[in-house]
Design a protein around this motif. Structure first.
Motif, short mmCIF file in Angstrom:
data_model
loop_
_atom_site.label_atom_id
_atom_site.label_comp_id
_atom_site.label_asym_id
_atom_site.label_seq_id
_atom_site.Cartn_x
_atom_site.Cartn_y
_atom_site.Cartn_z
N VAL A 101 61.08 -51.12 -29.77
CA VAL A 101 59.68 -50.75 -29.58
C VAL A 101 59.54 -49.27 -29.87
O VAL A 101 60.27 -48.45 -29.32
N LEU A 102 58.58 -48.94 -30.75
CA LEU A 102 58.39 -47.55 -31.15
C LEU A 102 57.90 -46.70 -29.97
O LEU A 102 56.95 -47.06 -29.27
N LEU A 103 58.57 -45.55 -29.77
CA LEU A 103 58.15 -44.60 -28.74
C LEU A 103 57.33 -43.47 -29.34
O LEU A 103 56.29 -43.09 -28.80
N VAL A 104 57.82 -42.91 -30.45
CA VAL A 104 57.15 -41.75 -31.03
C VAL A 104 57.55 -41.58 -32.48
O VAL A 104 58.62 -42.05 -32.90
N THR A 105 56.68 -40.94 -33.25
CA THR A 105 56.97 -40.52 -34.61
C THR A 105 56.75 -39.02 -34.70
O THR A 105 55.72 -38.52 -34.26
N GLY A 120 58.51 -30.13 -38.82
CA GLY A 120 59.65 -29.39 -38.31
C GLY A 120 59.27 -28.58 -37.08
O GLY A 120 58.26 -27.88 -37.11
N GLY A 121 60.09 -28.66 -36.03
CA GLY A 121 59.81 -27.93 -34.80
C GLY A 121 58.86 -28.64 -33.86
O GLY A 121 58.59 -28.15 -32.75
N GLU A 122 58.33 -29.77 -34.29
CA GLU A 122 57.34 -30.49 -33.48
C GLU A 122 57.93 -30.98 -32.17
O GLU A 122 59.07 -31.44 -32.12
N VAL A 123 57.15 -30.87 -31.11
CA VAL A 123 57.53 -31.37 -29.79
C VAL A 123 56.44 -32.33 -29.32
O VAL A 123 55.26 -31.99 -29.35
N LYS A 124 56.85 -33.52 -28.92
CA LYS A 124 55.90 -34.49 -28.38
C LYS A 124 56.38 -34.95 -27.01
O LYS A 124 57.57 -35.13 -26.79
N LYS A 125 55.41 -35.14 -26.12
CA LYS A 125 55.75 -35.60 -24.78
C LYS A 125 55.09 -36.93 -24.50
O LYS A 125 53.92 -37.16 -24.84
N LEU A 126 55.85 -37.82 -23.88
CA LEU A 126 55.37 -39.13 -23.48
C LEU A 126 55.82 -39.32 -22.04
O LEU A 126 56.93 -39.75 -21.77
N LYS A 127 54.94 -38.92 -21.10
CA LYS A 127 55.24 -38.95 -19.68
C LYS A 127 56.52 -38.15 -19.41
O LYS A 127 56.53 -36.93 -19.60
N ARG A 128 57.60 -38.77 -19.01
CA ARG A 128 58.83 -38.03 -18.67
C ARG A 128 59.75 -37.86 -19.89
O ARG A 128 60.84 -37.31 -19.75
N THR A 183 60.52 -36.24 -23.60
CA THR A 183 60.16 -35.15 -24.51
C THR A 183 60.98 -35.29 -25.79
O THR A 183 62.21 -35.37 -25.73
N PHE A 184 60.29 -35.35 -26.91
CA PHE A 184 60.93 -35.51 -28.21
C PHE A 184 60.76 -34.22 -29.00
O PHE A 184 59.69 -33.62 -29.00
N GLN A 185 61.83 -33.82 -29.67
CA GLN A 185 61.75 -32.63 -30.51
C GLN A 185 62.34 -32.91 -31.88
O GLN A 185 63.39 -33.54 -32.00
N PHE A 186 61.66 -32.46 -32.90
CA PHE A 186 62.12 -32.56 -34.28
C PHE A 186 62.65 -31.19 -34.67
O PHE A 186 61.98 -30.18 -34.46
N GLY A 187 63.84 -31.14 -35.25
CA GLY A 187 64.42 -29.87 -35.60
C GLY A 187 63.60 -29.12 -36.66
O GLY A 187 62.89 -29.75 -37.45
N SER A 227 65.94 -34.60 -30.87
CA SER A 227 66.47 -34.85 -29.54
C SER A 227 65.42 -35.55 -28.69
O SER A 227 64.22 -35.42 -28.92
N LEU A 228 65.93 -36.29 -27.72
CA LEU A 228 65.08 -36.97 -26.74
C LEU A 228 65.58 -36.57 -25.36
O LEU A 228 66.74 -36.77 -25.04
#
Lengths: 114, 110
Positions: free
Chosen positions: B44-48, B52-60, B62-66, B73-74
């Motif tokens: 199940v997809l969590l995030v896209t 570069g450098g993007e940070v997304k948060k989904l409740k607890r 946190t996803f980061q794209f280098g 990283s998650l």
């Protein structure tokens, strides 16, 4: 809205027997994917359809695997004859816009070849 | 050769702990996705992430794209037993199909 439907959920067969899996994608999704997921691995793409056309089947072992998507909706994946190494989970996914679109996965068919 | 390397392969932690899992590659991706897969179910997809450098948060979570779009990283804060599952990263290069890593199998113990 119904998700991707796959059947059967489980299948146990003896080697050299044929087996078929069925997938019904989300309504309106023009792109359909078949993946194989071995134990402890991520999914690996077998074939991708855009409507009824197979646009990427480079990873499909064509000597024993075949797939079809008649009318660009439902799809079947067949293995004939099955080998022990084919034991895996076969996942179907669908999306709106090909590889750019969010892919929605079905629950998979777990195949065990004895 | 695995295009996407995920680490660690397995992780077992106590409820309430924090954790980070990684997805690394030598390739540059146009987008990268994180999925969670529970036993007997499809991913199940969590995030896209696409920038570069993007940070997304989904409740607890946190996803980061280098910055170079080669890694991601998650991070999960205060893990719960419901976070248990297989976390998969998948990358797309241009118009090519998604390539999945082998995943990190997370077990959160009460």
């Amino acid at each position: 809205e119904a998700g991707v439907v796959q059947s059967p959920r489980y299948k146990i067969i003896e080697k050299k027997q044929p087996v078929a899996f069925w997938c019904n994608p989300i309504s309106g999704h023009n792109t359909l994917y078949w993946y194989r997921q071995n134990l402890g691995q991520g999914p690996e793409l077998l074939i991708r359809y855009e409507n009824e056309e197979a646009v990427d089947d480079s990873q499909l072992p064509k000597d024993r695997f075949s797939a079809e998507r008649l009318k660009g909706v439902d799809s079947t994946l067949k293995i004939q004859p099955a080998e022990l190494g084919d034991s895996a989970v076969y996942l179907c996914a669908s999306s709106f816009y090909g590889s750019f679109g969010t892919q929605y996965f079905g629950p998979g068919t777990r195949l065990l070849v004895l | 050769t695995q295009l996407l390397e995920q680490s660690p392969q397995f992780l077992s932690i106590q409820e309430g702990e924090n954790l980070t899992v990684y997805c690394n590659s030598s390739s540059v991706f146009s987008s990268l996705q994180w999925y969670r897969q529970e036993p007997g179910e499809g991913p199940v997809l969590l995030v896209t992430v696409v920038t570069g450098g993007e940070v997304k948060k989904l409740k607890r979570l946190t996803f980061q794209f280098g910055d170079a779009r080669k890694d991601s990283s998650l991070h999960i804060t205060a893990a719960q037993t419901g976070d248990t599952g297989l976390y998969l990263c998948a990358g797309a290069i241009g118009n090519t199909p998604l390539v999945f890593g082998k995943g990190t199998r997370l077990s959160v113990i009460a």
